[in-house]
Design a protein around this motif. Structure first.
Motif, mmCIF file in Angstrom:
data_model
loop_
_atom_site.group_PDB
_atom_site.id
_atom_site.type_symbol
_atom_site.label_atom_id
_atom_site.label_comp_id
_atom_site.label_asym_id
_atom_site.label_seq_id
_atom_site.Cartn_x
_atom_site.Cartn_y
_atom_site.Cartn_z
ATOM 1 N N HIS A 148 0.844 -1.193 0.000
ATOM 2 C CA HIS A 148 0.000 0.000 0.000
ATOM 3 C C HIS A 148 0.880 1.244 0.000
ATOM 4 N N GLN A 149 0.363 2.301 -0.595
ATOM 5 C CA GLN A 149 1.030 3.601 -0.529
ATOM 6 C C GLN A 149 0.017 4.681 -0.185
ATOM 7 N N TYR A 150 0.454 5.566 0.705
ATOM 8 C CA TYR A 150 -0.364 6.717 1.109
ATOM 9 C C TYR A 150 0.359 7.987 0.698
ATOM 10 N N ARG A 151 -0.378 8.914 0.098
ATOM 11 C CA ARG A 151 0.151 10.239 -0.226
ATOM 12 C C ARG A 151 -0.807 11.274 0.345
ATOM 13 N N GLY A 152 -0.302 12.069 1.264
ATOM 14 C CA GLY A 152 -1.163 13.041 1.931
ATOM 15 C C GLY A 152 -0.579 14.435 1.914
ATOM 16 N N ALA A 153 -1.425 15.401 1.624
ATOM 17 C CA ALA A 153 -1.037 16.806 1.670
ATOM 18 C C ALA A 153 -1.789 17.482 2.806
ATOM 19 N N HIS A 154 -1.046 18.112 3.708
ATOM 20 C CA HIS A 154 -1.628 18.867 4.817
ATOM 21 C C HIS A 154 -1.304 20.344 4.565
ATOM 22 N N PHE A 155 -2.308 21.188 4.473
ATOM 23 C CA PHE A 155 -2.025 22.605 4.257
ATOM 24 C C PHE A 155 -3.116 23.457 4.894
ATOM 25 N N GLY A 156 -2.750 24.693 5.211
ATOM 26 C CA GLY A 156 -3.677 25.606 5.861
ATOM 27 C C GLY A 156 -3.848 26.877 5.062
ATOM 28 N N GLU A 157 -5.065 27.423 5.108
ATOM 29 C CA GLU A 157 -5.366 28.658 4.408
ATOM 30 C C GLU A 157 -5.951 29.679 5.380
ATOM 31 N N LEU A 158 -5.494 30.912 5.249
ATOM 32 C CA LEU A 158 -6.134 32.040 5.921
ATOM 33 C C LEU A 158 -7.169 32.576 4.944
ATOM 34 N N ILE A 159 -8.463 32.495 5.309
ATOM 35 C CA ILE A 159 -9.502 32.899 4.350
ATOM 36 C C ILE A 159 -10.144 34.241 4.701
ATOM 37 N N TRP A 160 -9.912 34.733 5.946
ATOM 38 C CA TRP A 160 -10.426 36.051 6.334
ATOM 39 C C TRP A 160 -9.633 36.546 7.526
ATOM 40 N N SER A 161 -9.468 37.870 7.600
ATOM 41 C CA SER A 161 -8.766 38.472 8.719
ATOM 42 C C SER A 161 -9.170 39.928 8.850
ATOM 43 N N THR A 162 -9.073 40.469 10.074
ATOM 44 C CA THR A 162 -9.319 41.896 10.274
ATOM 45 C C THR A 162 -8.188 42.733 9.681
ATOM 46 N N TYR A 163 -7.053 42.082 9.379
ATOM 47 C CA TYR A 163 -5.923 42.759 8.745
ATOM 48 C C TYR A 163 -5.974 42.435 7.253
ATOM 49 N N PRO A 164 -5.935 43.427 6.383
ATOM 50 C CA PRO A 164 -6.024 43.151 4.940
ATOM 51 C C PRO A 164 -4.805 42.358 4.449
ATOM 52 N N PHE A 165 -5.055 41.368 3.562
ATOM 53 C CA PHE A 165 -3.959 40.530 3.062
ATOM 54 C C PHE A 165 -4.353 39.951 1.713
ATOM 55 N N TYR A 219 0.779 27.393 5.320
ATOM 56 C CA TYR A 219 1.693 26.279 5.572
ATOM 57 C C TYR A 219 1.292 25.090 4.706
ATOM 58 N N ARG A 220 2.247 24.204 4.486
ATOM 59 C CA ARG A 220 2.005 22.957 3.757
ATOM 60 C C ARG A 220 2.979 21.917 4.278
ATOM 61 N N ASN A 221 2.468 20.697 4.468
ATOM 62 C CA ASN A 221 3.288 19.588 4.956
ATOM 63 C C ASN A 221 2.813 18.320 4.258
ATOM 64 N N ASP A 222 3.661 17.751 3.415
ATOM 65 C CA ASP A 222 3.296 16.569 2.637
ATOM 66 C C ASP A 222 3.957 15.321 3.204
ATOM 67 N N ALA A 223 3.384 14.170 2.902
ATOM 68 C CA ALA A 223 3.919 12.908 3.409
ATOM 69 C C ALA A 223 3.634 11.783 2.427
ATOM 70 N N VAL A 224 4.555 10.802 2.420
ATOM 71 C CA VAL A 224 4.376 9.569 1.656
ATOM 72 C C VAL A 224 4.693 8.407 2.584
ATOM 73 N N LYS A 225 3.797 7.431 2.637
ATOM 74 C CA LYS A 225 4.019 6.271 3.481
ATOM 75 C C LYS A 225 3.824 5.006 2.665
ATOM 76 N N ASN A 226 4.819 4.120 2.723
ATOM 77 C CA ASN A 226 4.745 2.822 2.059
ATOM 78 C C ASN A 226 4.620 1.728 3.117
ATOM 79 N N ASP A 227 3.747 0.764 2.861
ATOM 80 C CA ASP A 227 3.464 -0.300 3.822
ATOM 81 C C ASP A 227 3.315 -1.603 3.041
#
Length: 793
Positions: free
Chosen positions: A443-460, A469-477
């Motif tokens: 088996h193989q797992y491929r996962g992407a973990h990432f976060g989004e800021l979608i609203w803030s009181t500070y303009p961006f 942020y983004r954090n990816d992973a691959v797992k072989n079993d």
């Protein structure tokens, strides 16, 4: 205990007017005798299995008429009525199936009565009677050593299960032999597959190391589900339910039956909605199931696909201890204060996730003795949880701000994953002495973990979502295994299981200097198991088994550490011994277990070298206990079943850490021979079932769980109080000329309105010279109900 003592008294009584049912089971085509066929007498607890010569014998039966059911994998069940007034011989010839049975698919992952492993089977009839729309754990609640909980408080939404005190990350779960635990967290999220029970044919729950072959190691239990098998006739079903907290459930099922004696298609669509017991803990669940296959005499090709889409308002923060007496349904998730000083709750504080499962199974009969199974699988998961952050440090999300800025923000944390692979097994079943399974998986797992800021009181970012942020992973079993049951004599069975497993994990973590970088971890495991079963008589049997299981750390253990602080893998040495007795109206069993852990990972509160709270290896810990089971037919209409687990669960030496905000350091507290968290010393359940007439069933259930500690300190001020809850379930089914069945089911949970909590967490710290412990709990609903109407055509 009273049932056990009574049984010995009853066993000592003289058996008057008792008779024996005996006979031989053969193949209707070849005439060859069949070994290993199961003979079960309905309305009793007793049965038998044919020996190497195809013969069976059931002794000490009272005078009367019985329904005998003969079952063997690969053959059509034979049902016979037999009246006993003397020694009776009933010979039966079983007809080979005209197609390869669905049971072949899961045969390599299941335990049987000769393997020396503690397990419980749940059949389709039981599932249909008890499936009111709650998640899978609640159907299993009355099984031995099982404790369940619900974030929303009523069994819909996020639910959890523990077996012998071990949580979902240590329970191996498979569907049709395919592993479904999350590859990284190793947890099991039943909310992602709502109403799966409506498409489930049977479930086997193993306790201890079990016979798990694919996926994560079982450190407390194994749950194997088999989805709906082929039905010979076309059917359609409609299920509608309504209950407390505006819980609504609708399911549609249909199937073609066998077309041209070899083709079949089955489908289901379900919706479940609930407001939840906890404030705003709503659930909006959708799911579907579709299978289609070719069922030939020597081969089966079957596609199984199912999907779950869940949108749940977050209730995983729990309720502060101080609110339990006055506002036990309080949910702090999404809470903020608006510009006018009013307390508000963010509407979209939700978990929104979808998971699609695809399985392609191929089974081939190779002669009279061999079956070959292969399966390809693919799971696609995609979704997020959304979170309102009040007075957040916006620099954590907007890196281009030069000065420290505070403000409100809304973030989404995404998970985008793919899990795919294959499993295979070659199964040999001799009509004499040997059953053999050789198999493996990759088996193989491929996962992407990432976060989004979608609203803030500070303009961006011109108001557009910004990925912070983004954090990816691959797992072989991968694994290979061989398991066998050998019967050198009519009463003795030997079981052996050897597995070799490879795990390779590539992830974004930290190097030895605490700097972000890509990392790798490789582990090789050898997991042997062995058991022996001996039938003392046709009513009494004993067994003994031993197993070694190894398990890799999870994602957080790796990502929140460096190469200098990596956790070690865990090892379990599991020894089990048991006795079973089955009589006509009495069934008893006792299972002793001793589970010794090496390097078990537990939470201590300690911060590692990158400032993260992680689990820490504990050198020596164990679980030891006895599981007692009993069933007694009090009357032809009244049956009582009960089970009790008595255990001790200890860590030899444990050090807990807490933050000292006054000094910036950590405080350490040493506890020798302390209790393992969430491991109650006593778990008991009972079901009293009354069937006064055909089609009507009334059942009263009782569940008791003793004190559970929220951490490993063994302190009662950080614990869940013991609780006992009572349930009532009633059902009536009737048939009509143009309808296969109309059934009405009603279920009342927590009948006596017990105010209790089933889960929680704790943390401690020192600030301003004061040491503070904060406990959070997950209250469960008081008395509540669910009703259901089922139409079967």
């Amino acid at each position: 205990m009273c049932l056990f003592l009574w049984s010995f008294s009853a066993a000592a009584q003289t058996d008057n007017n008792r008779y024996t049912l005996t006979g031989t089971v053969t193949d209707a085509q070849s005439g060859e005798k069949i070994a290993g066929a199961v003979v079960q007498l309905r309305q009793t607890f007793i049965g038998a299995m044919t020996d190497a010569n195809g013969t069976y014998s059931i002794t000490k039966l009272k005078t009367g008429t019985y329904t005998a059911v003969f079952h063997m994998l690969g053959y059509t069940d034979e049902v016979r009525e037999v009246t006993l007034t003397k020694l009776t011989q009933l010979d039966v010839s079983l007809k080979p199936l005209t197609y390869v049975a669905d049971e072949v698919i899961v045969s390599a992952t299941r335990a049987d009565s000769k393997s020396g492993i503690a397990f419980t089977n749940v059949d389709r009839k039981t599932i249909e009677q008890q499936n009111t729309g709650q998640d899978v754990p609640y159907l299993l609640e009355t099984l031995p050593s099982v404790v369940v909980n619900s974030d929303a408080g009523a069994g819909v939404g996020y639910t959890g299960i523990r077996i012998r005190g071990t949580d979902a990350t240590r329970i191996n779960v498979s569907i049709n032999g395919i592993p479904v635990n999350d590859a990284e967290s190793q947890g099991m999220f039943w909310v992602d597959m709502p109403d799966l029970l409506s498409s489930t044919d049977n479930i086997q729950v193993q306790r201890g190391a079990g016979t798990s072959t694919n996926g994560a190691g079982a450190f407390g239990g194994t749950i194997n589900l088999q989805t709906s098998g082929v039905r010979e006739k076309a059917y359609s079903e409609v299920i509608a339910g309504y209950g407390s907290f505006n819980t609504q459930r609708v399911s549609f099922l249909l199937g073609t039956g066998l077309l041209d004696s070899c083709w079949a298609i089955d489908g289901r669509f379900s919706t479940i909605n609930s407001d939840g017991y906890i404030d705003r803990a709503s659930s909006d669940l959708r799911s579907w199931y579709l299978s289609g296959g070719y069922y030939g005499k020597n081969a089966t090709l079957k596609l199984v696909t199912f999907s779950g889409n869940e949108k749940t308002y977050q209730a995983w923060n729990g309720v502060p201890e101080s609110y339990l007496d006055t506002s036990r349904t309080f949910n702090p998730s999404g809470r903020y204060t608006d510009a006018n000083g009013n307390v508000r709750y963010y509407d979209n504080e939700v978990d929104n996730y979808r998971q699609d499962y695809y399985q392609l199974h191929y089974s081939q009969r190779l002669g009279e003795r061999w079956h070959l199974n292969t399966a390809l699988h693919y799971t696609r998961g995609y979704g997020y949880y959304e979170n309102f952050k009040e007075d957040a440090t916006l620099n954590d999300y907007i890196p281009f701000i030069d000065t420290v800025v505070y403000g409100d923000a809304v973030i989404r944390r995404w998970l985008d994953n793919h899990f795919y692979g294959m499993v295979w097994s070659a199964n040999y079943a001799s009509n004499k002495k040997l059953q053999l399974h050789i198999g493996g998986g990759a088996h193989q797992y491929r996962g992407a973990h990432f976060g989004e800021l979608i609203w803030s009181t500070y303009p961006f970012n011109d108001g557009q979502p910004f990925e912070y942020y983004r954090n990816d992973a691959v797992k072989n079993d991968a694994n290979i295994y061989t398991k066998a049951i050998y019967k050198p004599g009519s009463r003795l069975s030997l079981f052996g299981d050897l597995q070799y497993r490879y795990v390779g994990y590539n992830f974004d973590g930290f190097d030895a200097n605490g700097l972000p970088t890509n990392q790798d971890a490789t582990l090789l495991f050898f997991n042997p198991k062995a058991g022996i079963n001996f039938d003392i008589t046709d009513k009494h049997s004993v067994y003994l088994s031993g197993a070694v299981a190894n398990k890799e750390p999870n994602r957080d253990d790796y990502v929140q550490s460096t190469t200098l602080s990596r956790p070690k893998h865990e090892t379990l040495y599991d020894a089990e011994a048991g006795w079973k007795m089955r009589k006509q109206k009495l069934q008893l069993g006792a299972n002793l277990y001793y589970m010794l852990y090496k390097n078990q990972l537990v939470l201590t509160g300690k911060i590692n070298d990158v400032g993260a709270y992680t689990r820490t290896n504990v050198d020596h810990s164990y679980r030891a206990g006895v599981e007692l089971e009993a069933g007694v037919q009090l009357h032809r209409t009244l049956t009582l079943s009960a089970n009790t687990t008595l255990s001790t669960n200890k860590i030899k030496n444990y050090t807990e850490y807490a933050d000292n905000y006054d000094t910036g350091e950590q405080l350490g507290f040493f506890y020798p021979n302390t209790d393992i968290a969430f491991s109650p010393a006593t778990i008991a359940a009972g079901v009293l079932t009354w069937t006064p007439c055909k089609g009507f069933t009334l059942a009263v259930t009782e569940k008791y769980v003793s004190r559970q500690f929220l951490d490993n300190s063994g302190r009662t001020d950080r614990s869940i109080n013991p609780y006992a809850i009572t349930g009532l379930r009633a059902g009536y089914a009737v048939t009509f000329k143009n309808m296969r069945e109309l059934s009405i089911t009603g279920q009342v949970n927590n009948l006596l309105n017990k105010m209790y909590e089933a889960n929680g967490y704790t943390f401690s710290y020192q600030y301003g010279g004061n040491f503070t412990t904060e406990n959070y709990y997950f209250p469960q609903a008081g008395v509540h109900f669910m009703s259901m109407v089922t139409l079967k055509f």
